[in-house]
Design a protein around this motif. Structure first.
Motif, PDB file in Angstrom:
ATOM      1  N   VAL A 155       4.408  11.259  10.853  1.00  0.00           N
ATOM      2  CA  VAL A 155       5.241  12.467  10.892  1.00  0.00           C
ATOM      3  C   VAL A 155       5.338  13.130   9.514  1.00  0.00           C
ATOM      4  O   VAL A 155       5.148  14.348   9.399  1.00  0.00           O
ATOM      5  CB  VAL A 155       6.628  12.134  11.484  1.00  0.00           C
ATOM      6  CG1 VAL A 155       7.540  13.341  11.413  1.00  0.00           C
ATOM      7  CG2 VAL A 155       6.484  11.673  12.920  1.00  0.00           C
ATOM      8  N   PRO A 156       5.593  12.359   8.424  1.00  0.00           N
ATOM      9  CA  PRO A 156       5.529  13.001   7.113  1.00  0.00           C
ATOM     10  C   PRO A 156       4.176  13.628   6.821  1.00  0.00           C
ATOM     11  O   PRO A 156       4.099  14.718   6.236  1.00  0.00           O
ATOM     12  CB  PRO A 156       5.827  11.854   6.150  1.00  0.00           C
ATOM     13  CG  PRO A 156       6.604  10.900   6.925  1.00  0.00           C
ATOM     14  CD  PRO A 156       6.089  10.985   8.324  1.00  0.00           C
ATOM     15  N   PHE A 157       3.097  12.984   7.271  1.00  0.00           N
ATOM     16  CA  PHE A 157       1.771  13.564   7.053  1.00  0.00           C
ATOM     17  C   PHE A 157       1.650  14.913   7.745  1.00  0.00           C
ATOM     18  O   PHE A 157       1.159  15.884   7.161  1.00  0.00           O
ATOM     19  CB  PHE A 157       0.697  12.592   7.568  1.00  0.00           C
ATOM     20  CG  PHE A 157      -0.691  13.130   7.461  1.00  0.00           C
ATOM     21  CD1 PHE A 157      -1.349  13.124   6.249  1.00  0.00           C
ATOM     22  CD2 PHE A 157      -1.333  13.648   8.565  1.00  0.00           C
ATOM     23  CE1 PHE A 157      -2.623  13.633   6.150  1.00  0.00           C
ATOM     24  CE2 PHE A 157      -2.606  14.168   8.466  1.00  0.00           C
ATOM     25  CZ  PHE A 157      -3.252  14.156   7.254  1.00  0.00           C
ATOM     26  N   LEU A 158       2.143  14.997   8.993  1.00  0.00           N
ATOM     27  CA  LEU A 158       2.062  16.269   9.711  1.00  0.00           C
ATOM     28  C   LEU A 158       2.936  17.322   9.050  1.00  0.00           C
ATOM     29  O   LEU A 158       2.590  18.508   9.035  1.00  0.00           O
ATOM     30  CB  LEU A 158       2.472  16.071  11.171  1.00  0.00           C
ATOM     31  CG  LEU A 158       1.451  15.294  12.001  1.00  0.00           C
ATOM     32  CD1 LEU A 158       1.970  15.083  13.401  1.00  0.00           C
ATOM     33  CD2 LEU A 158       0.133  16.029  12.045  1.00  0.00           C
ATOM     34  N   SER A 159       4.090  16.902   8.469  1.00  0.00           N
ATOM     35  CA  SER A 159       4.907  17.906   7.794  1.00  0.00           C
ATOM     36  C   SER A 159       4.234  18.403   6.518  1.00  0.00           C
ATOM     37  O   SER A 159       4.447  19.557   6.126  1.00  0.00           O
ATOM     38  CB  SER A 159       6.307  17.369   7.513  1.00  0.00           C
ATOM     39  OG  SER A 159       6.228  16.143   6.869  1.00  0.00           O
ATOM     40  N   THR A 160       3.384  17.568   5.869  1.00  0.00           N
ATOM     41  CA  THR A 160       2.637  18.116   4.732  1.00  0.00           C
ATOM     42  C   THR A 160       1.611  19.137   5.196  1.00  0.00           C
ATOM     43  O   THR A 160       1.298  20.071   4.459  1.00  0.00           O
ATOM     44  CB  THR A 160       1.927  17.011   3.937  1.00  0.00           C
ATOM     45  OG1 THR A 160       0.982  16.372   4.789  1.00  0.00           O
ATOM     46  CG2 THR A 160       2.892  16.025   3.374  1.00  0.00           C
ATOM     47  N   ILE A 199       0.819  -1.211   0.000  1.00  0.00           N
ATOM     48  CA  ILE A 199       0.000   0.000   0.000  1.00  0.00           C
ATOM     49  C   ILE A 199       0.856   1.266   0.000  1.00  0.00           C
ATOM     50  O   ILE A 199       0.361   2.349  -0.293  1.00  0.00           O
ATOM     51  CB  ILE A 199      -0.961  -0.027   1.214  1.00  0.00           C
ATOM     52  CG1 ILE A 199      -2.168   0.888   0.994  1.00  0.00           C
ATOM     53  CG2 ILE A 199      -0.246   0.363   2.481  1.00  0.00           C
ATOM     54  CD1 ILE A 199      -3.276   0.246   0.236  1.00  0.00           C
ATOM     55  N   GLU A 200       2.170   1.120   0.269  1.00  0.00           N
ATOM     56  CA  GLU A 200       3.028   2.300   0.403  1.00  0.00           C
ATOM     57  C   GLU A 200       3.070   3.141  -0.864  1.00  0.00           C
ATOM     58  O   GLU A 200       3.211   4.360  -0.787  1.00  0.00           O
ATOM     59  CB  GLU A 200       4.456   1.888   0.779  1.00  0.00           C
ATOM     60  CG  GLU A 200       4.668   1.604   2.246  1.00  0.00           C
ATOM     61  CD  GLU A 200       4.380   0.161   2.585  1.00  0.00           C
ATOM     62  OE1 GLU A 200       3.813  -0.544   1.726  1.00  0.00           O
ATOM     63  OE2 GLU A 200       4.706  -0.268   3.702  1.00  0.00           O
ATOM     64  N   GLY A 201       2.962   2.497  -2.024  1.00  0.00           N
ATOM     65  CA  GLY A 201       2.983   3.252  -3.263  1.00  0.00           C
ATOM     66  C   GLY A 201       1.836   4.239  -3.344  1.00  0.00           C
ATOM     67  O   GLY A 201       1.997   5.367  -3.807  1.00  0.00           O
ATOM     68  N   VAL A 208      -5.617   2.773   3.126  1.00  0.00           N
ATOM     69  CA  VAL A 208      -4.639   3.843   2.967  1.00  0.00           C
ATOM     70  C   VAL A 208      -4.463   4.593   4.278  1.00  0.00           C
ATOM     71  O   VAL A 208      -3.342   4.932   4.676  1.00  0.00           O
ATOM     72  CB  VAL A 208      -5.078   4.796   1.833  1.00  0.00           C
ATOM     73  CG1 VAL A 208      -4.139   5.981   1.737  1.00  0.00           C
ATOM     74  CG2 VAL A 208      -5.101   4.058   0.510  1.00  0.00           C
ATOM     75  N   ALA A 209      -5.570   4.832   4.989  1.00  0.00           N
ATOM     76  CA  ALA A 209      -5.486   5.600   6.233  1.00  0.00           C
ATOM     77  C   ALA A 209      -4.714   4.843   7.303  1.00  0.00           C
ATOM     78  O   ALA A 209      -3.965   5.441   8.081  1.00  0.00           O
ATOM     79  CB  ALA A 209      -6.889   5.940   6.728  1.00  0.00           C
ATOM     80  N   ASP A 210      -4.879   3.497   7.356  1.00  0.00           N
ATOM     81  CA  ASP A 210      -4.120   2.704   8.318  1.00  0.00           C
ATOM     82  C   ASP A 210      -2.628   2.946   8.158  1.00  0.00           C
ATOM     83  O   ASP A 210      -1.895   3.118   9.139  1.00  0.00           O
ATOM     84  CB  ASP A 210      -4.416   1.214   8.107  1.00  0.00           C
ATOM     85  CG  ASP A 210      -5.627   0.778   8.897  1.00  0.00           C
ATOM     86  OD1 ASP A 210      -6.048   1.562   9.778  1.00  0.00           O
ATOM     87  OD2 ASP A 210      -6.141  -0.322   8.645  1.00  0.00           O
ATOM     88  N   PHE A 263      -1.757   7.075   8.682  1.00  0.00           N
ATOM     89  CA  PHE A 263      -1.785   7.584  10.049  1.00  0.00           C
ATOM     90  C   PHE A 263      -1.034   6.670  11.014  1.00  0.00           C
ATOM     91  O   PHE A 263      -1.020   6.916  12.215  1.00  0.00           O
ATOM     92  CB  PHE A 263      -3.222   7.766  10.518  1.00  0.00           C
ATOM     93  CG  PHE A 263      -3.958   8.799   9.727  1.00  0.00           C
ATOM     94  CD1 PHE A 263      -3.407  10.051   9.536  1.00  0.00           C
ATOM     95  CD2 PHE A 263      -5.173   8.507   9.141  1.00  0.00           C
ATOM     96  CE1 PHE A 263      -4.081  10.999   8.792  1.00  0.00           C
ATOM     97  CE2 PHE A 263      -5.831   9.454   8.394  1.00  0.00           C
ATOM     98  CZ  PHE A 263      -5.291  10.701   8.214  1.00  0.00           C
ATOM     99  N   GLY A 264      -0.431   5.589  10.500  1.00  0.00           N
ATOM    100  CA  GLY A 264       0.389   4.743  11.346  1.00  0.00           C
ATOM    101  C   GLY A 264       1.852   5.022  11.096  1.00  0.00           C
ATOM    102  O   GLY A 264       2.492   5.827  11.780  1.00  0.00           O
ATOM    103  N   THR A 265       2.373   4.394  10.031  1.00  0.00           N
ATOM    104  CA  THR A 265       3.801   4.505   9.743  1.00  0.00           C
ATOM    105  C   THR A 265       4.199   5.916   9.333  1.00  0.00           C
ATOM    106  O   THR A 265       5.282   6.376   9.683  1.00  0.00           O
ATOM    107  CB  THR A 265       4.159   3.533   8.608  1.00  0.00           C
ATOM    108  OG1 THR A 265       3.505   2.300   8.844  1.00  0.00           O
ATOM    109  CG2 THR A 265       5.653   3.327   8.528  1.00  0.00           C
ATOM    110  N   TRP A 266       3.330   6.587   8.592  1.00  0.00           N
ATOM    111  CA  TRP A 266       3.722   7.834   7.944  1.00  0.00           C
ATOM    112  C   TRP A 266       3.093   9.038   8.619  1.00  0.00           C
ATOM    113  O   TRP A 266       2.776  10.027   7.960  1.00  0.00           O
ATOM    114  CB  TRP A 266       3.355   7.783   6.458  1.00  0.00           C
ATOM    115  CG  TRP A 266       3.987   6.643   5.785  1.00  0.00           C
ATOM    116  CD1 TRP A 266       3.403   5.457   5.459  1.00  0.00           C
ATOM    117  CD2 TRP A 266       5.352   6.519   5.407  1.00  0.00           C
ATOM    118  NE1 TRP A 266       4.312   4.612   4.887  1.00  0.00           N
ATOM    119  CE2 TRP A 266       5.519   5.238   4.844  1.00  0.00           C
ATOM    120  CE3 TRP A 266       6.457   7.365   5.475  1.00  0.00           C
ATOM    121  CZ2 TRP A 266       6.746   4.782   4.371  1.00  0.00           C
ATOM    122  CZ3 TRP A 266       7.663   6.913   4.999  1.00  0.00           C
ATOM    123  CH2 TRP A 266       7.800   5.643   4.454  1.00  0.00           C
TER     124      TRP A 266
END
Lengths: 101, 175
Positions: free
Chosen positions: B143-148, A57-59, B133-135, B138-141
């Motif tokens: 911090v990048p989401f907050l920087s966007t 799903i990362e893509g 996608v949200a899992d 809002f899990g792994t990514w």
């Protein structure tokens, strides 16, 4: 004949090349900007196609991040074009060469 | 089979839209070509089971970005015909060479890289719903989401600043 990931990647490569040609051949700042958007879209298509192929799903997450950056870029870029148009009355990049040495 | 027909149809629409975007002399026609390309790409996302990304593509690109482009074209571009016909022919030829060479180089590079599936028995079915996608987002990514979020705030502030401080006299700027 089934659709494989190669078809999507070739389509994305073709769209990216058309975007590069647009930046090189056009002198209207707006059309150059649209060509950059086309290149970003082609890269997004690559991300999603490979995401589908690998089952990751990362893509798709990367494609969403590219969309956010593209939205911010469009906002600032169009504001710059409008600001330049208000002072110089043109959007043609050939006539905006005052800074060239 | 239906997948193949849909791919060929909308890949053709995407390519025709892209080519008409860079060749149209009227900027509005260019925007319409880009719009066709973006809708086609959204449909190709659906073919690739990326339903949420397809919805975002239509809302953000075909909706917001193209509306913004058309607003600015109405302000700036329409009454200024592009000097497309006045280009030197050698530049068009060189552009075609560069674009085709780039396409060939990307295709060659793609051939050289072997894209492997996540296991030998076929890839697991991927369903790009909003939940999936949200899992990840809002899990792994997170911090990048907050920087966007920061990026979008800065872009909005910068745009307002560009529009607000436009009355600065040109002489003061150039000194």
């Amino acid at each position: 004949m089934t659709v494989t990931v190669t078809w999507f990647l070739l389509l994305a490569a073709a769209l990216f090349s058309i975007g590069v040609a647009g930046v090189l051949i056009r002198r209207n700042a707006l059309v150059m900007f649209m060509s950059i958007e086309l290149m970003l879209n082609a890269v997004n298509l690559t991300f999603v196609a490979v995401s589908h192929e690998l089952g990751l799903i990362e893509g798709q997450v990367a494609a969403l991040f590219v969309m956010v950056v593209a939205a911010a870029e469009v906002t600032v870029g169009l504001a710059i074009i409008v600001a330049v148009f208000r002072t110089r009355s043109t959007a043609n990049v050939d006539e905006l060469a005052e800074m060239s040495g | 089979m239906a997948e193949t027909i849909i791919f060929i149809l909308f890949a053709a629409v995407a390519l025709v839209g892209a080519v008409s975007m860079i060749t149209a002399s009227n900027t509005v026609y260019s925007a319409m070509g880009l719009l066709a390309t973006m809708f086609s790409i959204a449909i190709l996302y659906v073919v690739l089971d990326a339903h949420f990304v397809a919805a975002v593509q239509v809302i953000v690109y075909a909706g917001a970005v193209m509306t913004l482009f058309l607003f600015v074209i109405m302000m700036v571009g329409v009454d200024k015909p592009d000097a497309y016909g006045a280009q030197l022919p050698i530049q068009r030829f060189m552009t075609a060479v560069v674009a085709l060479g780039l396409f060939g180089a990307i295709a060659l590079a793609g051939r050289a890289v072997w894209i492997t599936g996540s296991d030998a028995f076929g890839t697991p079915a991927l369903n790009g719903t909003a939940e999936a996608v949200a899992d990840e987002l809002f899990g792994t990514w997170m911090v990048p989401f907050l920087s966007t979020v920061m990026l979008l705030t800065i872009a909005a502030v910068g745009t307002i600043a560009l529009a607000y401080f436009r009355d600065t006299p040109l002489e003061e700027v150039s000194e």
